[in-house]
Write a protein that holds these residues in place. Structure first.
Motif, PDB file in Angstrom:
ATOM      1  N   MET A 127      52.589  50.236  61.966  1.00 49.54           N
ATOM      2  CA  MET A 127      53.072  50.677  60.545  1.00 49.54           C
ATOM      3  C   MET A 127      51.772  50.791  59.420  1.00 49.54           C
ATOM      4  SD  MET A 127      56.457  48.447  60.335  1.00 49.54           S
ATOM      5  CE  MET A 127      56.865  49.037  58.665  1.00 49.54           C
ATOM      6  N   VAL A 128      50.762  50.457  59.934  1.00 51.47           N
ATOM      7  CA  VAL A 128      49.577  50.507  58.890  1.00 51.47           C
ATOM      8  C   VAL A 128      48.576  51.160  59.535  1.00 51.47           C
ATOM      9  CG1 VAL A 128      48.001  48.890  58.123  1.00 51.47           C
ATOM     10  CG2 VAL A 128      50.319  48.022  58.473  1.00 51.47           C
ATOM     11  N   GLU A 129      48.032  51.960  58.445  1.00 45.85           N
ATOM     12  CA  GLU A 129      46.704  52.864  58.973  1.00 45.85           C
ATOM     13  C   GLU A 129      45.515  52.172  58.848  1.00 45.85           C
ATOM     14  OE1 GLU A 129      44.659  56.404  56.561  1.00 45.85           O
ATOM     15  OE2 GLU A 129      46.965  56.685  56.752  1.00 45.85           O
ATOM     16  N   SER A 130      45.190  51.611  57.760  1.00 40.87           N
ATOM     17  CA  SER A 130      43.917  50.755  57.735  1.00 40.87           C
ATOM     18  C   SER A 130      44.176  49.481  56.636  1.00 40.87           C
ATOM     19  CB  SER A 130      42.889  51.602  56.951  1.00 40.87           C
ATOM     20  OG  SER A 130      43.170  52.241  55.794  1.00 40.87           O
ATOM     21  N   VAL A 131      43.154  48.750  56.761  1.00 43.94           N
ATOM     22  CA  VAL A 131      42.908  47.371  55.827  1.00 43.94           C
ATOM     23  C   VAL A 131      41.611  47.654  55.366  1.00 43.94           C
ATOM     24  CG1 VAL A 131      42.836  45.161  55.808  1.00 43.94           C
ATOM     25  CG2 VAL A 131      44.580  46.034  57.040  1.00 43.94           C
ATOM     26  N   GLU A 132      41.394  47.273  53.858  1.00 39.73           N
ATOM     27  CA  GLU A 132      40.079  47.458  53.357  1.00 39.73           C
ATOM     28  C   GLU A 132      40.069  46.206  52.555  1.00 39.73           C
ATOM     29  OE1 GLU A 132      37.931  49.562  49.467  1.00 39.73           O
ATOM     30  OE2 GLU A 132      39.443  50.418  50.553  1.00 39.73           O
ATOM     31  N   ILE A 133      38.832  45.278  53.084  1.00 40.98           N
ATOM     32  CA  ILE A 133      38.697  44.069  52.499  1.00 40.98           C
ATOM     33  C   ILE A 133      37.463  44.170  51.346  1.00 40.98           C
ATOM     34  CG2 ILE A 133      38.137  41.862  53.132  1.00 40.98           C
ATOM     35  CD1 ILE A 133      38.897  42.433  56.054  1.00 40.98           C
ATOM     36  N   ASN A 134      38.058  43.665  50.080  1.00 37.64           N
ATOM     37  CA  ASN A 134      36.957  43.867  48.975  1.00 37.64           C
ATOM     38  C   ASN A 134      36.687  42.109  48.413  1.00 37.64           C
ATOM     39  OD1 ASN A 134      35.802  44.180  46.685  1.00 37.64           O
ATOM     40  ND2 ASN A 134      36.923  45.838  45.929  1.00 37.64           N
ATOM     41  N   SER A 135      35.779  41.896  48.541  1.00 42.90           N
ATOM     42  CA  SER A 135      35.552  40.577  48.325  1.00 42.90           C
ATOM     43  C   SER A 135      34.729  40.292  47.080  1.00 42.90           C
ATOM     44  CB  SER A 135      34.463  39.604  49.405  1.00 42.90           C
ATOM     45  OG  SER A 135      33.373  40.318  49.573  1.00 42.90           O
ATOM     46  N   ASN A 136      34.513  41.502  46.338  1.00 45.72           N
ATOM     47  CA  ASN A 136      33.709  41.548  45.144  1.00 45.72           C
ATOM     48  C   ASN A 136      34.414  42.777  44.078  1.00 45.72           C
ATOM     49  OD1 ASN A 136      32.218  40.402  43.020  1.00 45.72           O
ATOM     50  ND2 ASN A 136      30.302  41.537  43.815  1.00 45.72           N
ATOM     51  N   GLU A 144      41.250  37.858  37.504  1.00 45.72           N
ATOM     52  CA  GLU A 144      41.835  37.124  38.361  1.00 45.72           C
ATOM     53  C   GLU A 144      41.583  37.460  39.808  1.00 45.72           C
ATOM     54  OE1 GLU A 144      43.486  33.919  36.189  1.00 45.72           O
ATOM     55  OE2 GLU A 144      43.589  34.092  38.274  1.00 45.72           O
ATOM     56  N   PHE A 145      41.428  38.824  40.162  1.00 47.22           N
ATOM     57  CA  PHE A 145      41.379  39.167  41.536  1.00 47.22           C
ATOM     58  C   PHE A 145      39.744  39.202  41.815  1.00 47.22           C
ATOM     59  CE2 PHE A 145      44.999  42.512  40.545  1.00 47.22           C
ATOM     60  CZ  PHE A 145      45.852  41.494  40.656  1.00 47.22           C
ATOM     61  N   LYS A 146      39.521  38.000  42.442  1.00 47.80           N
ATOM     62  CA  LYS A 146      38.229  37.648  42.930  1.00 47.80           C
ATOM     63  C   LYS A 146      38.184  38.195  44.453  1.00 47.80           C
ATOM     64  CE  LYS A 146      37.909  33.131  41.917  1.00 47.80           C
ATOM     65  NZ  LYS A 146      37.162  31.730  41.744  1.00 47.80           N
ATOM     66  N   GLY A 147      39.061  38.580  44.871  1.00 47.85           N
ATOM     67  CA  GLY A 147      39.283  39.284  46.159  1.00 47.85           C
ATOM     68  C   GLY A 147      40.561  40.067  46.276  1.00 47.85           C
ATOM     69  N   ILE A 148      40.292  41.195  47.252  1.00 47.14           N
ATOM     70  CA  ILE A 148      41.627  42.232  47.428  1.00 47.14           C
ATOM     71  C   ILE A 148      41.557  42.610  48.590  1.00 47.14           C
ATOM     72  CG2 ILE A 148      42.598  44.437  46.651  1.00 47.14           C
ATOM     73  CD1 ILE A 148      41.186  44.268  43.901  1.00 47.14           C
ATOM     74  N   LEU A 469      23.667  50.768  52.816  1.00 45.83           N
ATOM     75  CA  LEU A 469      23.325  49.371  51.988  1.00 45.83           C
ATOM     76  C   LEU A 469      24.076  49.449  50.571  1.00 45.83           C
ATOM     77  CD1 LEU A 469      21.740  46.795  51.973  1.00 45.83           C
ATOM     78  CD2 LEU A 469      19.994  48.138  50.645  1.00 45.83           C
ATOM     79  N   PHE A 470      24.952  48.430  50.333  1.00 48.67           N
ATOM     80  CA  PHE A 470      25.510  48.176  49.119  1.00 48.67           C
ATOM     81  C   PHE A 470      25.315  46.791  48.560  1.00 48.67           C
ATOM     82  CE2 PHE A 470      29.403  46.565  46.799  1.00 48.67           C
ATOM     83  CZ  PHE A 470      29.628  47.999  46.076  1.00 48.67           C
ATOM     84  N   ILE A 471      25.042  46.788  47.089  1.00 50.34           N
ATOM     85  CA  ILE A 471      24.711  45.623  46.303  1.00 50.34           C
ATOM     86  C   ILE A 471      25.827  45.591  45.060  1.00 50.34           C
ATOM     87  CG2 ILE A 471      23.247  44.458  44.990  1.00 50.34           C
ATOM     88  CD1 ILE A 471      20.760  45.782  46.554  1.00 50.34           C
ATOM     89  N   SER A 472      26.275  44.567  44.830  1.00 54.15           N
ATOM     90  CA  SER A 472      27.240  44.728  43.455  1.00 54.15           C
ATOM     91  C   SER A 472      27.100  43.308  42.933  1.00 54.15           C
ATOM     92  CB  SER A 472      28.686  44.777  44.177  1.00 54.15           C
ATOM     93  OG  SER A 472      29.175  43.625  44.840  1.00 54.15           O
ATOM     94  N   TYR A 473      27.460  43.081  41.637  1.00 52.96           N
ATOM     95  CA  TYR A 473      27.629  42.065  40.897  1.00 52.96           C
ATOM     96  C   TYR A 473      28.888  41.922  39.946  1.00 52.96           C
ATOM     97  CZ  TYR A 473      27.050  39.266  36.473  1.00 52.96           C
ATOM     98  OH  TYR A 473      27.341  38.456  35.762  1.00 52.96           O
ATOM     99  N   SER A 474      29.410  41.062  39.809  1.00 56.82           N
ATOM    100  CA  SER A 474      30.627  40.941  39.118  1.00 56.82           C
ATOM    101  C   SER A 474      30.699  39.407  38.526  1.00 56.82           C
ATOM    102  CB  SER A 474      31.970  41.166  39.901  1.00 56.82           C
ATOM    103  OG  SER A 474      32.210  39.946  40.853  1.00 56.82           O
ATOM    104  N   THR A 509      33.280  32.907  37.308  1.00 56.91           N
ATOM    105  CA  THR A 509      32.467  32.979  38.623  1.00 56.91           C
ATOM    106  C   THR A 509      31.646  34.190  38.362  1.00 56.91           C
ATOM    107  OG1 THR A 509      34.326  31.834  40.049  1.00 56.91           O
ATOM    108  CG2 THR A 509      32.477  33.070  41.011  1.00 56.91           C
ATOM    109  N   SER A 510      30.254  33.943  38.243  1.00 56.44           N
ATOM    110  CA  SER A 510      29.334  35.101  38.660  1.00 56.44           C
ATOM    111  C   SER A 510      28.800  35.159  40.151  1.00 56.44           C
ATOM    112  CB  SER A 510      28.259  34.907  37.482  1.00 56.44           C
ATOM    113  OG  SER A 510      28.658  35.051  36.316  1.00 56.44           O
ATOM    114  N   GLN A 511      28.739  36.381  40.724  1.00 55.11           N
ATOM    115  CA  GLN A 511      28.448  36.362  42.034  1.00 55.11           C
ATOM    116  C   GLN A 511      27.549  37.671  42.386  1.00 55.11           C
ATOM    117  OE1 GLN A 511      31.803  35.746  44.476  1.00 55.11           O
ATOM    118  NE2 GLN A 511      32.168  37.951  44.571  1.00 55.11           N
ATOM    119  N   ILE A 512      26.657  37.667  43.258  1.00 54.13           N
ATOM    120  CA  ILE A 512      25.929  39.046  43.661  1.00 54.13           C
ATOM    121  C   ILE A 512      26.521  39.323  45.269  1.00 54.13           C
ATOM    122  CG2 ILE A 512      23.811  40.354  44.088  1.00 54.13           C
ATOM    123  CD1 ILE A 512      22.953  38.716  41.517  1.00 54.13           C
TER     124      ILE A 512
END
Length: 721
Positions: A127-136, A144-148, A469-474, A509-512
């Motif tokens: 029933m599921v096409e895809s899953v996207e994992i967002n850790s930042n 509140e969403f430190k991960g999605i 390549l991907f780089i992110s800060y939050s 929380t601050s993370q890169i």
């Protein structure tokens, strides 16, 4: 144990070698070709794009993906997904520490944790096409969403009706059954959706502890628990397409849980050389727990060319009732030592509303949004203790009345621009929180009003189709959940309980994070610092032998996570998906007038092996190993698990059957030991009935394959758990 594991894999490899010969014969007979089976020496990294990145987030195809063909449901899919951990109680974590928000088709779902688990079990991989994992996540999402984890359902807008039934059975000492019926009817403008679920059965849990007391006595604690649960879920929704630009939807939901729990325990204490019995007591803790949830969701969207506006409104009402009896006796004589009762009433009401707009201008996109939430919770727990006159009297030392009210006003502004192969995203979010907690019994009021600015920045560079390549800060904020603030006692045993702390501060929380993809090989590295870390700590009383767990904020902790995953094709019929994760944790923990600051390293290895056999059978072997870990106070011992499952389609692919055997060697219990023996010599084990035989059956019927929209979940509802 190792000998049994070796024999198992030897027999399994022998079986698949024979299956290879069968596949070879069928291939020769059907295609009239030469032997084309790849030998094991021809191991190659797969080049097909089953994994890709979206703004640095791993996106995996689910339906049709061999790695998930034998998975019973979406919880099973997530267990095998890179960077995701599903624990024994079906709790979901990213990077080993973050509890993520679950999105369906880009929107968070509105369910309690128990309802969410049932819903994910009702979703088959097909029933599921895809899953996207967002850790930042960026600043456009709730702080509140430190991960999605975003689950995209398969869509089809065929007119007509569609139905599906999914049934799961889990068998251990007892059995647990899940049933889900989904019906939808699609016209040119309206979609009607009805979902009904009925789950029931018994699950078990065991807790064992060994503690050397301050007086040198040795105390052994044993608890055995059975949960007999019955759960009904129903939701009705309408999705109205006014025209090509406007859509409107309403969804009404109800969930009703009835749970009877029996917990039997014992405290067996001897002298230091265990030759003399000091005391031997037994406890009986029967519990009746009931939860009633009601929710309403409304959403509206308008889209015209490159402009989009959307509104989402939610109301959630939760009522929890729980009654406990705590009966403690001397085991040799059956003499009653103590008897008390508790009666808990907890009510939660949540209102939320948010508006989001976006405008695309050439290669740039500008987004903005505002959100308001209003939450109130009221808790009343009453204890009555049996007196010497054989009557129950009110116990003011344990009883508690607690209320908590919170209002959050938030907004964000986000901008993104693409320069050929380079894309840059920037965002800024503000959240103003007003809260007041009132421990009425102790006459303690805590009022807060604070504003926080939460930026995010990311950049993505695509070298070519195989490299990016991907780089992110939050910066994120984590507010304490309501149960962490409530200063009432929650008993595990007569001498063991935890208490909430209304003075807990939110953590920041601050993370890169850096992510690199080469074909299907994805590696990510995250480093960050969390301030005012919310945690629990043990406090042992040597006079009474009572062990309390209290809430507090730690000054800070540093963390790092290194993860890599890659699929390997060994033969045409044998695929392996490997996942390696390494964790670093450094806590600065003041505790009992001392400071404990240890650097903790641990790792996790997962192998997901898929064997595609003749006649449409698929067999999966999933193995997971976790090394020794823990924190500044506790050591968590290593553990492993091995699961086996088989899948087969029938009747023109309408009927899908799966059989599984999880935790084959019953090796996934959690063993914990206190590090500092001079303070407290304590070790304990948690055991859940994860060694199970599973059977899953799903059947699709009807003329349409239209997938209706799912209802939403907000960050506040995550915190009602």
């Amino acid at each position: 144990m190792k000998t049994r594991s070796g024999i198992f894999f030897l027999l399994l490899f022998s079986f698949f070698s024979k299956s290879q010969e069968t596949v070879k014969k069928d291939s020769l007979k059907k295609d009239n070709q030469k032997d084309s089976l790849t030998s094991i020496s021809e191991v190659v990294i797969q080049s097909s794009r089953r994994i890709k990145l979206n703004d640095g987030n791993i996106v995996m195809n689910v339906s049709g993906n061999k790695d998930f063909k034998t998975s019973m449901n979406m919880l099973d899919v997530l267990r095998k997904s890179p960077g995701v951990t599903v624990d024994q109680e079906d709790g979901i974590f990213l990077g080993g520490r973050v509890s993520p928000a679950i999105f369906i088709n880009g929107k968070p779902v509105v369910m309690s944790s128990q309802e969410l688990q049932s819903y994910l079990r009702s979703l088959s991989p097909e029933m599921v096409e895809s899953v996207e994992i967002n850790s930042n996540p960026s600043s456009k999402y709730d702080a509140e969403f430190k991960g999605i984890i975003d689950i995209k359902l398969k869509k089809n807008t065929n007119l007509g009706w569609r139905g599906s039934y999914i049934g799961n059975v889990y068998a251990n000492k007892f059995s647990y059954r899940e049933n889900s019926l989904n019906l939808s009817y699609n016209t040119e403008k309206l979609v009607y959706n009805l979902q009904f679920g009925y789950n029931y059965g018994i699950s078990t849990y065991r807790y064992n502890a060994l503690q050397r007391l301050a007086n040198t006595n040795v105390m052994r604690t044993k608890n055995y628990q059975e949960d007999d649960a019955e759960i009904y879920n129903i939701q009705v929704g309408i999705d109205y397409r006014l025209n090509n630009k406007n859509r409107f939807g309403v969804n009404v939901r109800g969930s009703f849980r009835d749970n009877y729990r029996t917990r039997l325990g014992s405290l067996y204490t001897t002298n230091d050389d265990e030759t003399q019995l000091i005391f031997n007591t037994e406890s009986n803790n029967p519990t009746h727990y009931a939860q009633n949830n009601y929710g309403i969701t409304t959403d509206y969207s308008f889209q015209n060319k490159n402009f989009k506006l959307s509104f989402l409104g939610n109301y959630l009402s939760v009522e929890n009732k729980q009654k406990d009896d705590f009966i403690n006796k001397d085991r040799p004589t059956s003499e009653l030592l103590s008897y008390w009762k508790s009666d808990l009433l907890n009510k939660i009401n949540i209102y939320t509303g948010q508006i989001d707009v976006s405008q695309k201008i050439g290669n740039s996109t500008l987004e903005a949004g505002v959100k308001f939430s209003d939450t109130s919770t009221d808790n009343n727990i009453k204890y009555d203790t049996l007196s010497v006159s054989n009557q129950f009297i009110f116990d003011p030392n344990r009883s508690n009345i607690f209320s908590y009210k919170e209002k959050i006003f938030a907004g964000y502004l986000a901008y993104s621009k693409k320069f050929n192969k380079l894309q840059i995203n920037a965002g800024l979010r503000f959240e103003n929180t007003k809260s007041i907690s009132n421990a009425i019994t102790t006459d303690s009021i805590v009022s807060r009003n604070y504003l926080e600015w939460l930026p995010s920045l990311s950049t993505n560079y695509v070298f070519n189709k195989s490299n990016e390549l991907f780089i992110s800060y939050s910066r994120k904020i984590t507010r304490p959940v309501f149960s962490q603030l409530n200063p009432f006692r929650f008993y595990f045993s007569p001498l063991n309980y935890w208490i909430g702390n209304p003075y807990l501060q939110p953590s920041f929380t601050s993370q890169i994070k850096t992510t690199y993809r080469f074909k299907n090989w994805v590696t990510s590295f995250t480093v960050g610092r969390e301030k005012d870390v919310m945690t629990r700590y043990p406090l042992y009383n040597p006079q009474t032998n009572v062990l309390e767990y209290l809430g507090t904020n730690l000054p800070y902790r540093n963390f790092a996570v290194l993860e890599t995953s890659f699929p390997v094709k060994i033969t045409k019929w044998w695929n392996v998906n490997s996942q390696l994760s390494g964790y670093y944790n450094y806590e600065f923990r003041p505790y009992l007038d001392e400071v404990f600051a240890l650097k903790i390293y641990n790792y996790e290895i997962r192998l997901n092996q898929v064997f595609s056999l003749s006649k449409g059978y698929t067999i999966n072997v999933f193995a997971n190993y976790e090394s020794k870990g823990g924190n500044s106070l506790y050591i968590i011992k290593p553990r492993y698990t091995i699961d086996l499952s088989i899948q087969k389609l029938w009747f023109d692919n309408k009927l899908n059957t799966k059989i599984g055997y999880n935790n084959i060697f019953n090796s996934y219990d959690q063993r914990v030991e206190f590090r500092h023996k001079r303070i407290m010599d304590n070790q304990f084990t948690h055991w859940w009935d994860t060694r199970k035989l599973l059977f899953s059956l799903s059947y699709n019927f009807g003329s349409s394959k239209y997938q209706a929209k799912e209802i939403q979940r907000t960050e506040e509802e995550n915190r009602t758990r």
